[in-house]
Scaffold this motif. Structure first.
Motif, PDB file in Angstrom:
ATOM      1  N   ALA A  15       0.877  -0.726  -0.054  1.00  0.00           N
ATOM      2  CA  ALA A  15      -0.097  -0.011   0.144  1.00  0.00           C
ATOM      3  C   ALA A  15       0.844   1.108  -0.138  1.00  0.00           C
ATOM      4  N   GLY A  16       2.204   1.164   0.093  1.00  0.00           N
ATOM      5  CA  GLY A  16       3.301   2.154  -0.110  1.00  0.00           C
ATOM      6  C   GLY A  16       3.480   2.302   1.096  1.00  0.00           C
ATOM      7  N   GLU A  17       2.771   1.954   2.128  1.00  0.00           N
ATOM      8  CA  GLU A  17       3.054   2.366   4.013  1.00  0.00           C
ATOM      9  C   GLU A  17       4.353   2.257   4.397  1.00  0.00           C
ATOM     10  N   TRP A  33       4.567   9.759  -5.211  1.00  0.00           N
ATOM     11  CA  TRP A  33       5.997   9.385  -5.225  1.00  0.00           C
ATOM     12  C   TRP A  33       6.005   7.738  -4.963  1.00  0.00           C
ATOM     13  N   ASN A  34       5.731   7.335  -3.569  1.00  0.00           N
ATOM     14  CA  ASN A  34       5.475   6.340  -3.000  1.00  0.00           C
ATOM     15  C   ASN A  34       4.023   5.295  -3.591  1.00  0.00           C
ATOM     16  N   ARG A  35       3.622   5.688  -3.998  1.00  0.00           N
ATOM     17  CA  ARG A  35       2.275   5.432  -4.548  1.00  0.00           C
ATOM     18  C   ARG A  35       2.374   4.028  -5.352  1.00  0.00           C
ATOM     19  N   ARG A  36       1.708   3.463  -4.848  1.00  0.00           N
ATOM     20  CA  ARG A  36       1.646   1.907  -5.800  1.00  0.00           C
ATOM     21  C   ARG A  36       0.212   1.344  -6.695  1.00  0.00           C
ATOM     22  N   GLN A  66       3.358  -2.468 -12.054  1.00  0.00           N
ATOM     23  CA  GLN A  66       4.477  -2.000 -11.244  1.00  0.00           C
ATOM     24  C   GLN A  66       5.605  -2.350 -10.819  1.00  0.00           C
ATOM     25  N   ALA A  67       6.549  -1.683 -11.451  1.00  0.00           N
ATOM     26  CA  ALA A  67       7.423  -3.300 -10.805  1.00  0.00           C
ATOM     27  C   ALA A  67       8.749  -1.894  -9.251  1.00  0.00           C
ATOM     28  N   ASN A  68       8.206  -0.948  -9.355  1.00  0.00           N
ATOM     29  CA  ASN A  68       8.587  -0.483  -8.299  1.00  0.00           C
ATOM     30  C   ASN A  68       8.607   1.000  -7.992  1.00  0.00           C
ATOM     31  N   ILE A  69       8.450   1.518  -6.758  1.00  0.00           N
ATOM     32  CA  ILE A  69       7.735   3.103  -6.654  1.00  0.00           C
ATOM     33  C   ILE A  69       9.102   3.787  -6.044  1.00  0.00           C
ATOM     34  N   VAL A  88       5.498  14.015 -10.018  1.00  0.00           N
ATOM     35  CA  VAL A  88       6.078  12.712 -10.056  1.00  0.00           C
ATOM     36  C   VAL A  88       7.087  12.246 -11.275  1.00  0.00           C
ATOM     37  N   PRO A  89       7.586  11.665 -11.568  1.00  0.00           N
ATOM     38  CA  PRO A  89       8.648  11.374 -12.933  1.00  0.00           C
ATOM     39  C   PRO A  89       8.038  10.096 -12.406  1.00  0.00           C
ATOM     40  N   ILE A  90       7.319  10.201 -13.802  1.00  0.00           N
ATOM     41  CA  ILE A  90       7.315   8.308 -14.539  1.00  0.00           C
ATOM     42  C   ILE A  90       7.511   7.350 -15.154  1.00  0.00           C
ATOM     43  N   ARG A  91       8.332   7.037 -14.642  1.00  0.00           N
ATOM     44  CA  ARG A  91       9.249   5.411 -15.283  1.00  0.00           C
ATOM     45  C   ARG A  91       8.658   4.264 -16.209  1.00  0.00           C
TER      46      ARG A  91
END
Length: 444
Positions: free
Chosen positions: A169-171, A352-355, A389-392, A428-431
């Motif tokens: 959850a990005g916590e 930035w931490n969102r999944r 989504q590979a990463n946050i 935020v940048p999105i890759r």
């Protein structure tokens, strides 16, 4: 007791080079010949504010029982048994090889905290994305020889050593301070802003440009939230930097960008969005950091509506990868608008931490293709098979396609812009990484 980080991998992937980089001096022998390292070597190491013991190991290689190769492997396995985290080094230039798959299988069986590190990624022939297939998470692309990618390695390693791994959850662990860097050109009011946030004259200020030299780290608590605040030197254009002392100060400021989580870019409202402002914003985006704009000296602006429109248009033209970025207008001298800055920084950190859950992401991909189908290549439609989504930190997505090399940049930009709109990812940048392969969940 210091945490222990073991560097492992097959021979000649650059383990000793990375060991020397983390230690900060040349302790381990480095040579193009494989098998130079035979014993375990340990030394105190540092990466940003992380302090740990790094263990260099011999190449993971199979050998007959009792042979030198087998004894070297036993030393490596002993290092694994005592490690708090493992850096599994692979060669991005050589690509994914059979021994990499074998040792990844060994690491998966053993469990523990493993980071796949794709070394030699500075090469044009490098392909870090290929190592997703190892099943150990998103690879971190670095160049141990040139020091590139150390910020990304810090982001991956810090949660493992601090015990504050990010959940689905990005916590995150509430005890971990948010790393916040105040960045900008000289004399835009960075130190004045820091003092106003802290409520005291913590750092030196004045009308002279270049007062701040070191990146000053200040531990602070805002509304119960721990913050580590960095005041940095002003960043001028490189050709204007002639003195060694200023170069060192600028290098320190750039290091603060690499190790920060959120950067506050301070702009002068009376000289809004000069070329250097856009250069700094692009540098922050390339490092993958969340960004908030602090438009200082707003009390000196007469036509505020016109100035805001200029700011919006300038950002859209100059830093397209940060669409929707939050701009906070304030006066560091009078304190007007200061109360809006930290909520904006916290919100940027959350984005930035969102999944995004994988099922939701693939439903979105179907809708995006239905609205605007991928182009034809040699008379055949490109197939976008699957997305995850590979990463946050920042949000990073892997897109599996039939012919990823033929997907135009314009269509990639379309997908990124739709992602930003659909999942509320402003500023935020999105890759997005393109990969060729089948849906790993097909038939599951």
């Amino acid at each position: 007791m210091a945490k222990r980080v073991a560097v492992i991998g097959r021979p000649n992937v650059g383990k000793s080079t990375l060991f020397n980089r983390l230690v900060g001096k040349r302790l381990a022998l480095v040579h193009d010949l494989p098998g130079v390292t035979r014993d375990r070597r340990e030394a105190p190491a540092a990466l940003g504010d992380l302090r740990f013991t790094v263990v260099d190991t011999a190449g993971l290689d199979d050998g007959e029982k009792g042979s030198l190769t087998a004894r070297m492997r036993a030393q490596t396995e002993a290092a694994l048994n005592t490690a708090d985290a493992v850096l599994f080094l692979v060669d991005a230039r050589a690509g994914l090889l059979a021994p990499d798959r074998d040792f990844a299988q060994l690491l998966r069986r053993r469990g523990g905290k493993v980071i796949v590190v794709a070394n030699k990624s500075e090469s044009r022939s490098a392909d870090a994305d290929a190592f997703f297939a190892l099943g150990l998470g998103a690879p971190v692309a670095i160049s141990a020889e040139h020091g590139e990618g150390m910020g990304e390695l810090y982001d991956a390693l810090a949660p493992l050593l601090r015990g504050d791994e990010v959940t689905l959850a990005g916590e995150k662990d509430a005890d971990k301070p948010l790393l916040l860097a105040v960045i900008g050109r000289p004399n835009v009011g960075k130190s004045t802003l820091v003092n106003k946030l802290l409520g005291s004259e913590r750092v030196l200020t004045g009308p002279e440009a270049g007062i701040t030299r070191d990146a000053i780290a200040i531990d602070w608590v805002w509304r119960g939230r721990k913050i580590r605040l960095f005041d940095t030197a002003g960043l001028r254009r490189r050709p204007k930097i002639t003195e060694k002392l200023e170069q060192l100060a600028v290098d320190d400021a750039r290091a603060a960008i690499r190790f920060a989580e959120v950067c506050v870019l301070v702009l002068d409202a009376t000289q809004l969005l000069e070329k250097q402002d856009l250069t700094i914003a692009r540098e922050i985006a390339e490092e993958g950091r969340a960004l908030v704009l602090a438009v200082n000296k707003w009390d000196l602006v007469a036509d505020k509506r016109k100035k805001l429109e200029e700011l919006r248009e300038g950002i859209e033209r100059g830093v397209t990868q940060l669409a929707g970025i939050k701009a906070v207008t304030l006066s560091a001298k009078t304190g007007t608008g200061i109360d809006k800055l930290m909520p904006a920084a916290i919100a940027a950190h959350e984005v930035w931490n969102r999944r995004v859950p994988t099922p939701q992401l693939n439903r979105w991909l179907e809708e995006a293709q239905a609205r605007n189908p991928p182009p034809l290549v040699a008379g055949r439609r490109l197939r976008l098979r699957y997305m995850t989504q590979a990463n946050i930190r920042p949000p990073t997505f892997a897109l599996f396609a039939s012919k990823p090399g033929d997907l135009p940049d314009s269509y990639r930009r379309y997908l990124v812009n739709r992602l930003r709109e659909s999942f509320d990812l402003p500023g935020v940048p999105i890759r997005m990484m393109l990969r060729k392969g089948k849906n790993p969940y097909a038939g599951a």
